[in-house]
Design a protein around this motif. Structure first.
Motif, PDB file in Angstrom:
ATOM      1  N   MET A   1      18.118  11.465  -3.212  1.00 53.30           N
ATOM      2  CA  MET A   1      16.904  12.166  -3.636  1.00 53.30           C
ATOM      3  C   MET A   1      15.975  12.333  -2.447  1.00 53.30           C
ATOM      4  N   GLY A   2      15.412  13.522  -2.277  1.00 50.61           N
ATOM      5  CA  GLY A   2      14.553  13.795  -1.150  1.00 50.61           C
ATOM      6  C   GLY A   2      13.195  13.144  -1.275  1.00 50.61           C
ATOM      7  N   LEU A   3      12.486  13.122  -0.154  1.00 47.14           N
ATOM      8  CA  LEU A   3      11.156  12.522  -0.125  1.00 47.14           C
ATOM      9  C   LEU A   3      10.154  13.434  -0.816  1.00 47.14           C
ATOM     10  N   ILE A   4       9.172  12.820  -1.417  1.00 44.98           N
ATOM     11  CA  ILE A   4       8.058  13.558  -2.011  1.00 44.98           C
ATOM     12  C   ILE A   4       7.006  13.784  -0.927  1.00 44.98           C
ATOM     13  N   GLY A   5       6.718  15.037  -0.635  1.00 43.72           N
ATOM     14  CA  GLY A   5       5.766  15.360   0.420  1.00 43.72           C
ATOM     15  C   GLY A   5       6.460  15.578   1.745  1.00 43.72           C
ATOM     16  N   THR A   6       5.770  16.208   2.654  1.00 45.95           N
ATOM     17  CA  THR A   6       6.304  16.495   3.992  1.00 45.95           C
ATOM     18  C   THR A   6       5.270  16.115   5.048  1.00 45.95           C
ATOM     19  N   ILE A   7       5.756  15.884   6.252  1.00 44.23           N
ATOM     20  CA  ILE A   7       4.890  15.568   7.381  1.00 44.23           C
ATOM     21  C   ILE A   7       5.522  16.146   8.639  1.00 44.23           C
ATOM     22  N   ASP A   8       4.736  16.751   9.488  1.00 44.57           N
ATOM     23  CA  ASP A   8       5.230  17.342  10.731  1.00 44.57           C
ATOM     24  C   ASP A   8       5.400  16.269  11.795  1.00 44.57           C
ATOM     25  N   PRO A   9       6.183  16.552  12.830  1.00 42.28           N
ATOM     26  CA  PRO A   9       6.291  15.601  13.945  1.00 42.28           C
ATOM     27  C   PRO A   9       4.943  15.393  14.626  1.00 42.28           C
ATOM     28  N   TYR A  10       4.800  14.267  15.245  1.00 48.30           N
ATOM     29  CA  TYR A  10       3.538  13.942  15.902  1.00 48.30           C
ATOM     30  C   TYR A  10       3.315  14.853  17.117  1.00 48.30           C
ATOM     31  N   GLU A  21      -1.393   6.687   9.416  1.00 50.24           N
ATOM     32  CA  GLU A  21      -2.017   6.564   8.093  1.00 50.24           C
ATOM     33  C   GLU A  21      -1.424   7.576   7.109  1.00 50.24           C
ATOM     34  N   GLN A  22      -1.198   8.814   7.589  1.00 55.98           N
ATOM     35  CA  GLN A  22      -0.564   9.813   6.728  1.00 55.98           C
ATOM     36  C   GLN A  22       0.881   9.433   6.405  1.00 55.98           C
ATOM     37  N   MET A  23       1.563   8.815   7.357  1.00 57.87           N
ATOM     38  CA  MET A  23       2.932   8.374   7.117  1.00 57.87           C
ATOM     39  C   MET A  23       2.970   7.274   6.048  1.00 57.87           C
ATOM     40  N   GLU A  24       1.984   6.418   6.038  1.00 52.34           N
ATOM     41  CA  GLU A  24       1.929   5.370   5.028  1.00 52.34           C
ATOM     42  C   GLU A  24       1.792   5.961   3.621  1.00 52.34           C
ATOM     43  N   TYR A  25       1.087   7.076   3.495  1.00 52.19           N
ATOM     44  CA  TYR A  25       0.989   7.734   2.189  1.00 52.19           C
ATOM     45  C   TYR A  25       2.344   8.278   1.743  1.00 52.19           C
ATOM     46  N   ILE A  26       3.144   8.746   2.698  1.00 52.68           N
ATOM     47  CA  ILE A  26       4.500   9.193   2.362  1.00 52.68           C
ATOM     48  C   ILE A  26       5.327   8.010   1.842  1.00 52.68           C
ATOM     49  N   PHE A  27       5.215   6.880   2.519  1.00 57.18           N
ATOM     50  CA  PHE A  27       5.963   5.687   2.085  1.00 57.18           C
ATOM     51  C   PHE A  27       5.517   5.228   0.689  1.00 57.18           C
ATOM     52  N   SER A  28       4.207   5.252   0.458  1.00 57.61           N
ATOM     53  CA  SER A  28       3.692   4.761  -0.826  1.00 57.61           C
ATOM     54  C   SER A  28       4.102   5.674  -1.979  1.00 57.61           C
ATOM     55  N   SER A  29       4.047   7.010  -1.774  1.00 59.21           N
ATOM     56  CA  SER A  29       4.393   7.943  -2.850  1.00 59.21           C
ATOM     57  C   SER A  29       5.881   7.933  -3.180  1.00 59.21           C
ATOM     58  N   ASN A  30       6.717   7.479  -2.242  1.00 60.82           N
ATOM     59  CA  ASN A  30       8.161   7.445  -2.467  1.00 60.82           C
ATOM     60  C   ASN A  30       8.688   6.026  -2.698  1.00 60.82           C
ATOM     61  N   ASP A  31       7.763   5.036  -2.778  1.00 59.44           N
ATOM     62  CA  ASP A  31       8.155   3.637  -3.011  1.00 59.44           C
ATOM     63  C   ASP A  31       9.186   3.162  -1.978  1.00 59.44           C
ATOM     64  N   ILE A  32       8.870   3.383  -0.707  1.00 62.07           N
ATOM     65  CA  ILE A  32       9.772   2.999   0.368  1.00 62.07           C
ATOM     66  C   ILE A  32       9.590   1.505   0.652  1.00 62.07           C
ATOM     67  N   GLN A  33      10.680   0.806   0.747  1.00 58.20           N
ATOM     68  CA  GLN A  33      10.627  -0.621   1.070  1.00 58.20           C
ATOM     69  C   GLN A  33      10.357  -0.823   2.564  1.00 58.20           C
ATOM     70  N   GLU A  34       9.914  -2.028   2.897  1.00 59.81           N
ATOM     71  CA  GLU A  34       9.516  -2.313   4.274  1.00 59.81           C
ATOM     72  C   GLU A  34      10.691  -2.194   5.247  1.00 59.81           C
ATOM     73  N   VAL A  35      11.870  -2.517   4.809  1.00 59.97           N
ATOM     74  CA  VAL A  35      13.021  -2.467   5.711  1.00 59.97           C
ATOM     75  C   VAL A  35      13.449  -1.030   6.011  1.00 59.97           C
ATOM     76  N   LYS A  36      13.009  -0.085   5.210  1.00 59.00           N
ATOM     77  CA  LYS A  36      13.398   1.311   5.391  1.00 59.00           C
ATOM     78  C   LYS A  36      12.350   2.130   6.145  1.00 59.00           C
ATOM     79  N   LYS A  37      11.159   1.571   6.340  1.00 61.64           N
ATOM     80  CA  LYS A  37      10.079   2.334   6.951  1.00 61.64           C
ATOM     81  C   LYS A  37      10.397   2.744   8.386  1.00 61.64           C
ATOM     82  N   LYS A  38      10.999   1.837   9.150  1.00 58.97           N
ATOM     83  CA  LYS A  38      11.298   2.153  10.550  1.00 58.97           C
ATOM     84  C   LYS A  38      12.283   3.310  10.659  1.00 58.97           C
ATOM     85  N   ASP A  39      13.321   3.293   9.841  1.00 58.90           N
ATOM     86  CA  ASP A  39      14.308   4.374   9.903  1.00 58.90           C
ATOM     87  C   ASP A  39      13.696   5.724   9.531  1.00 58.90           C
TER      88      ASP A  39
END
Length: 321
Positions: A1-10, A21-39
């Motif tokens: 399943m794809g991510l909810i929301g999009t973000i451009d490269p830095y 901070e915007q990336m953290e909102y992507i993680f929160s809206s998709n319920d991303i676990q801490e071990v997956k955030k780096k990838d």
């Protein structure tokens, strides 16, 4: 399943803290676990950030580095903290641009004030910078004339002025449109649409083509009339300047006159022979006189008398003899 929301490269040069901070909102809206955030972060941050990480960890595999350590290193690399004197210098140099709105200028001044550590002097510093950096000199004078000017009063004056300016521009544009329509003879109950313009253009084109065809027809008719009149006058034959002695009409002689021939035929029952060649000498004299009359001047031929040399005179003289 794809991510909810999009973000451009830095984009280098912008705030990396805001990007994280915007990336953290992507993680929160998709319920991303801490071990997956780096990838996910390394997949979305772009090529520039990835190469920068390879420079920061030249001999280390990024799989062994934690997400928190990566973010800390990148913030130190991209968001370098400047001294208070530098930030206050930027704050004091912030002035409003010619095309910048009052609201945008106000928000930018407030944002710069947050990095200057003014403390209790914050509102007074923002108020002073608004008065100093406003582009409209009339508005600046109004702020200076205001008694007990506070930050809230300055904000209200700036926003009210901008709303009034926008309303005035809208009214002026509307009045200009109406004035142009009046000069062009615009009817208030007629709405100009694309179909109407095309229909009017087609009607005008048809009228113009009809006028051009009418003009061409008149010109051709005139040319044809002139040609007919000129051709008839030039092609009447050798008797064009003669006048008939019987009907007094120019263009023929009595011998060829239809009225004379019809009268003679009705009287005798046979056409009248105008010339009876009795001998060869009389016939030779007749043609000699005929040639002389044909080459003579047209005006003199028109007023020739019955006794002059010519075909009619010759016929008459011959008949009398």
């Amino acid at each position: 399943m794809g991510l909810i929301g999009t973000i451009d490269p830095y984009v280098q040069g912008t705030s990396f803290s805001h990007y994280v901070e915007q990336m953290e909102y992507i993680f929160s809206s998709n319920d991303i676990q801490e071990v997956k955030k780096k990838d996910i972060f390394l997949s979305l941050c772009g090529v520039t950030v990835f190469h920068e990480l390879k420079r920061l960890y030249p001999a280390t595999d990024l799989k062994t580095v934690s997400y928190a350590d990566i973010i800390k290193k990148l913030k130190e690399r991209y968001d370098k903290v400047e001294s208070d004197i530098v930030m206050r210098f930027k704050f004091r140099c912030r002035v409003q641009g010619p095309s910048e709105s009052n609201e945008n200028f106000l928000l930018d001044v407030k944002l710069l004030a947050e990095t200057c550590d003014f403390g209790e002097f914050r509102d007074s510093a923002i108020r002073d910078q608004l008065v100093y950096g406003v582009y409209d000199k009339n508005l600046q004078q109004r702020l200076l004339d205001e008694e007990n000017l506070t930050l809230k009063v300055a904000e209200r004056i700036l926003k009210t002025k901008e709303v009034a300016a926008n309303s005035s521009q809208a009214i002026n544009r509307t009045s200009e449109v109406h004035s142009v329509k009046e000069r062009l003879g615009w009817k208030g109950d007629r709405i100009e649409t694309r179909g109407y313009r095309e229909r009017v253009g087609a009607e005008r084109g048809r009228d113009r083509n009809r006028h051009e065809r009418s003009y061409d027809n008149r010109r051709l008719q005139k040319s044809y009339t002139n040609y007919r009149s000129r051709s008839r006058s030039q092609t009447k034959g050798r008797y064009s300047n003669f006048i008939c002695h019987y009907c007094n009409i120019r263009g023929h002689i009595q011998k060829n006159c239809y009225k004379f021939l019809n009268k003679s035929k009705n009287a005798t029952g046979n056409p009248v022979k105008f010339l009876e060649a009795e001998n060869e000498d009389n016939l030779h004299d007749y043609f000699k006189r005929l040639r002389k009359d044909y080459d003579s001047d047209a005006d003199s031929d028109c007023h020739r008398s019955t006794s002059s040399h010519g075909p009619q005179g010759a016929d008459k003289a011959h008949q009398e003899d």
